[in-house]
Design a protein around this motif. Structure first.
Motif, short mmCIF file in Angstrom:
data_model
loop_
_atom_site.label_atom_id
_atom_site.label_comp_id
_atom_site.label_asym_id
_atom_site.label_seq_id
_atom_site.Cartn_x
_atom_site.Cartn_y
_atom_site.Cartn_z
N LYS A 173 -35.02 140.37 69.01
CA LYS A 173 -33.44 139.83 69.00
C LYS A 173 -32.99 138.74 69.26
O LYS A 173 -33.32 137.90 70.15
N ARG A 174 -31.67 138.64 68.51
CA ARG A 174 -31.16 137.46 69.32
C ARG A 174 -30.49 137.77 70.80
O ARG A 174 -29.83 138.31 71.17
N GLU A 175 -30.15 136.60 71.36
CA GLU A 175 -30.58 136.98 73.01
C GLU A 175 -30.29 135.55 73.91
O GLU A 175 -29.78 134.58 73.14
N ARG A 176 -29.17 136.04 74.74
CA ARG A 176 -28.64 134.47 75.48
C ARG A 176 -28.48 134.76 76.73
O ARG A 176 -28.63 135.78 77.53
N TRP A 177 -29.20 133.85 77.68
CA TRP A 177 -29.38 133.75 79.15
C TRP A 177 -28.30 133.03 79.89
O TRP A 177 -28.17 131.65 79.13
N ASP A 178 -27.19 133.25 80.75
CA ASP A 178 -26.78 132.24 81.04
C ASP A 178 -26.75 132.23 82.95
O ASP A 178 -27.50 132.61 83.56
N ALA A 179 -26.48 130.93 83.04
CA ALA A 179 -27.27 130.64 84.72
C ALA A 179 -26.17 131.27 85.36
O ALA A 179 -24.88 132.13 85.34
N LYS A 180 -26.74 131.65 86.39
CA LYS A 180 -25.72 132.55 87.63
C LYS A 180 -25.03 131.92 88.27
O LYS A 180 -23.36 132.33 89.19
N GLU A 181 -25.11 131.05 89.17
CA GLU A 181 -24.66 129.98 89.44
C GLU A 181 -23.81 128.32 89.02
O GLU A 181 -25.14 127.66 88.73
N VAL A 182 -22.50 128.38 88.66
CA VAL A 182 -22.13 127.21 87.67
C VAL A 182 -21.16 126.40 88.86
O VAL A 182 -20.22 127.27 88.65
N THR A 183 -21.53 125.51 89.04
CA THR A 183 -20.62 124.40 89.82
C THR A 183 -19.19 123.24 88.85
O THR A 183 -19.94 123.32 88.49
N PHE A 184 -18.07 124.11 89.88
CA PHE A 184 -17.04 123.02 89.15
C PHE A 184 -16.39 122.11 90.50
O PHE A 184 -15.85 122.63 91.32
N GLY A 185 -17.04 121.25 90.27
CA GLY A 185 -16.82 120.11 91.54
C GLY A 185 -16.87 121.68 92.89
O GLY A 185 -17.88 121.46 93.31
N ALA A 186 -16.03 121.35 93.96
CA ALA A 186 -16.48 122.70 94.65
C ALA A 186 -16.60 123.97 94.81
O ALA A 186 -16.37 125.25 95.25
N TYR A 187 -16.11 124.16 93.49
CA TYR A 187 -15.50 125.63 93.16
C TYR A 187 -16.93 126.47 92.08
O TYR A 187 -17.40 125.01 92.16
N LYS A 188 -17.09 127.43 91.54
CA LYS A 188 -18.11 127.92 90.97
C LYS A 188 -17.04 128.75 89.97
O LYS A 188 -16.04 129.44 90.17
N LEU A 189 -17.72 128.75 87.92
CA LEU A 189 -17.08 129.75 87.33
C LEU A 189 -17.79 130.60 87.78
O LEU A 189 -18.20 131.08 88.18
N ASN A 190 -16.25 131.83 87.51
CA ASN A 190 -17.38 133.27 86.95
C ASN A 190 -18.27 133.32 85.73
O ASN A 190 -17.88 132.54 84.85
N GLU A 191 -18.36 134.70 85.97
CA GLU A 191 -19.10 135.00 84.76
C GLU A 191 -18.64 134.53 83.78
O GLU A 191 -19.32 134.87 82.29
N SER A 192 -17.24 135.34 83.36
CA SER A 192 -16.72 134.76 82.37
C SER A 192 -16.83 133.89 81.65
O SER A 192 -16.54 133.84 79.88
N GLN A 193 -16.17 133.12 82.66
CA GLN A 193 -15.85 131.58 81.98
C GLN A 193 -17.49 131.42 81.71
O GLN A 193 -17.31 130.42 80.86
N VAL A 194 -17.96 131.50 82.42
CA VAL A 194 -19.76 130.80 81.91
C VAL A 194 -20.10 131.33 80.48
O VAL A 194 -20.23 131.16 79.74
N THR A 195 -19.81 132.49 80.01
CA THR A 195 -20.55 133.30 79.25
C THR A 195 -18.92 132.97 77.97
O THR A 195 -19.67 133.16 76.22
#
Length: 430
Positions: free
Chosen positions: A164-186
């Motif tokens: 099947k077509r599948e996508r894996w996303d990182a659980k923790e993506v940093t943006f400077g001192a901040y973190k991107l939320n799940e919706s932003q990463v996907t």
């Protein structure tokens, strides 16, 4: 070789289907009308939300430190999005350090193509000749050949592996001192080809499984593939061959692709092509509300929400312009869909009258042309009326102005028409 089937639908069956078409037509007409009304409201609310957001955002100039003063505010920021996570596809043992990893799968299959020719018969019956042709091609899903009409091709499809077509996303993506939320990463796209390398153990394991399936499906034909195998081995990547001592028969790695089959240059039914792409760390641009050390959606006064992330460096003006253009494009697409639904609905409602005349095909065909024209004109007029009324409801000033302009145009053409008629009458009297 084409395969044909001829079926005949009786006049009674056609009348019965037309009655059902009336109800379907009414439903389509209602859905189209509702869609046109709702779409205008959605467009206006989205525009107002974007305009409100444009007047309220602040520029986040430093993302290296969390700023309490920006908490709860809508911001625009650009900077490096990165991660330390390792993403893994356990099926092939692929491991990459990336924000996202995407596996796409294609299957080489027989595809059935149907072409129908319908002919009205005297008395109201209808003859349908369906011609089925078959062609090979790469498809994103396995094709169910058990439903093929030609016995020669029925049950001819199979796949060497069902993935099947599948996508894996990182659980923790940093943006400077901040973190991107799940919706932003996907929302980030995978636009970089992944360099694929299989371990010797994984290559051996997978190849034995695929060879077994290949031989069970192709039988003695599998013994005639030595030449194809030599050609494929020459095409396999140098990196992959140097990494493996095992000489695989049915698993071949080329760049970001894993090919399952004897030879990618001459694909056979059942072959599978797996490709990988990833999203690498890089600059992103964000418009969102600061929520502690991460981000959340902006909610306008009318309840519409906004959160935008784009790869690369973009100014706030560029991002808002893109959102306005996207809103405008979606509005026109939904308008076209709504108009087509309304016209199709009217066509379905009046279709029973056409069917009643099918006992004399020549008369029915002439009537059908008239019905199509009437439905097109009435459907378009109704759609424009609904849009105009929606404008009056959602943006009264613009709606009133639009109706005034339309009224002036109609009055001008009416006056011009009366003048021309009067001139012709005077000419005849003289």
């Amino acid at each position: 070789m084409a395969y044909t089937e001829t079926t005949t639908t009786s006049y009674g069956s056609r009348l019965k289907n037309s009655v059902g078409g009336v109800f379907s037509g009414i439903l389509m007409f209602i859905i189209g009308t509702c869609l046109l009304w709702w779409n205008e409201g959605r467009a206006v609310k989205t525009t107002r939300m974007l305009e409100e957001a444009q007047g309220n955002y602040v520029e986040m100039k430093d993302i290296t430190n969390i700023s309490p003063s920006l908490n709860g505010k809508l911001v625009h920021a650009t900077g490096l999005a990165t991660t330390k996570d390792t993403l893994t596809d356990d099926v092939f043992g692929i491991k990459v350090g990336a924000i996202a990893l995407q596996r796409s799968v294609e299957y080489y299959q027989w595809v059935e193509v149907a072409k129908k020719t319908k002919k009205d018969k005297l008395g109201g019956s209808e003859e349908t000749v369906t011609t089925y042709t078959y062609e090979k091609g790469w498809k994103s899903e396995p094709v169910n050949s058990s439903e093929f009409h030609d016995p020669q091709y029925k049950n001819s499809n199979f796949v060497l592996a069902d993935l099947k077509r599948e996508r894996w996303d990182a659980k923790e993506v940093t943006f400077g001192a901040y973190k991107l939320n799940e919706s932003q990463v996907t929302s980030l796209s995978t636009n970089t080809e992944t360099k694929v390398t299989l371990t010797d153990d994984k290559l051996r394991e997978l190849d034995k499984q695929i060879v077994k399936i290949y031989k069970s499906k192709h039988g003695s034909k599998s013994n005639e593939t030595a030449e194809n195998k030599e050609t494929q081995n020459a095409n396999d990547s140098v990196e992959q061959k140097s990494a493996n001592a095992y000489n695989a028969e049915c698993i071949h790695v080329q760049g970001n692709t894993i090919y399952m089959g004897m030879n990618s240059a001459t694909p056979e039914i059942g072959d599978v092509r797996v490709t990988y792409k990833q999203c690498d760390p890089g600059d992103v641009s964000v418009i969102a509300v600061v929520n502690g050390n991460t981000f959340s959606n902006y909610t306008a006064k009318n309840g519409k929400q906004l959160s935008v992330i784009r790869q690369g460096v973009q100014t706030a003006d560029q991002m808002f312009t893109e959102q306005h253009e996207g809103n405008s494009m979606l509005t026109w697409v939904l308008r076209v869909i709504g108009v087509l639904l309304v016209i199709s609905g009217l066509r379905g409602i009046l279709g029973i009258a056409e069917t009643l005349l099918k006992v004399i095909p020549f008369v029915a065909n002439i009537f059908a042309l008239g019905v199509s024209l009437i439905c097109g004109v009435l459907g378009f007029a109704w759609s424009v009326t609904i849009i105009a009324l929606a404008w009056l409801f959602y943006r009264p000033l613009t709606g009133i102005l639009l109706l005034a302009v339309v009224g002036a145009v109609i009055f001008a053409f009416s006056a011009k028409g009366k003048k021309l008629i009067a001139e012709k009458l005077n000419t005849k009297r003289n």
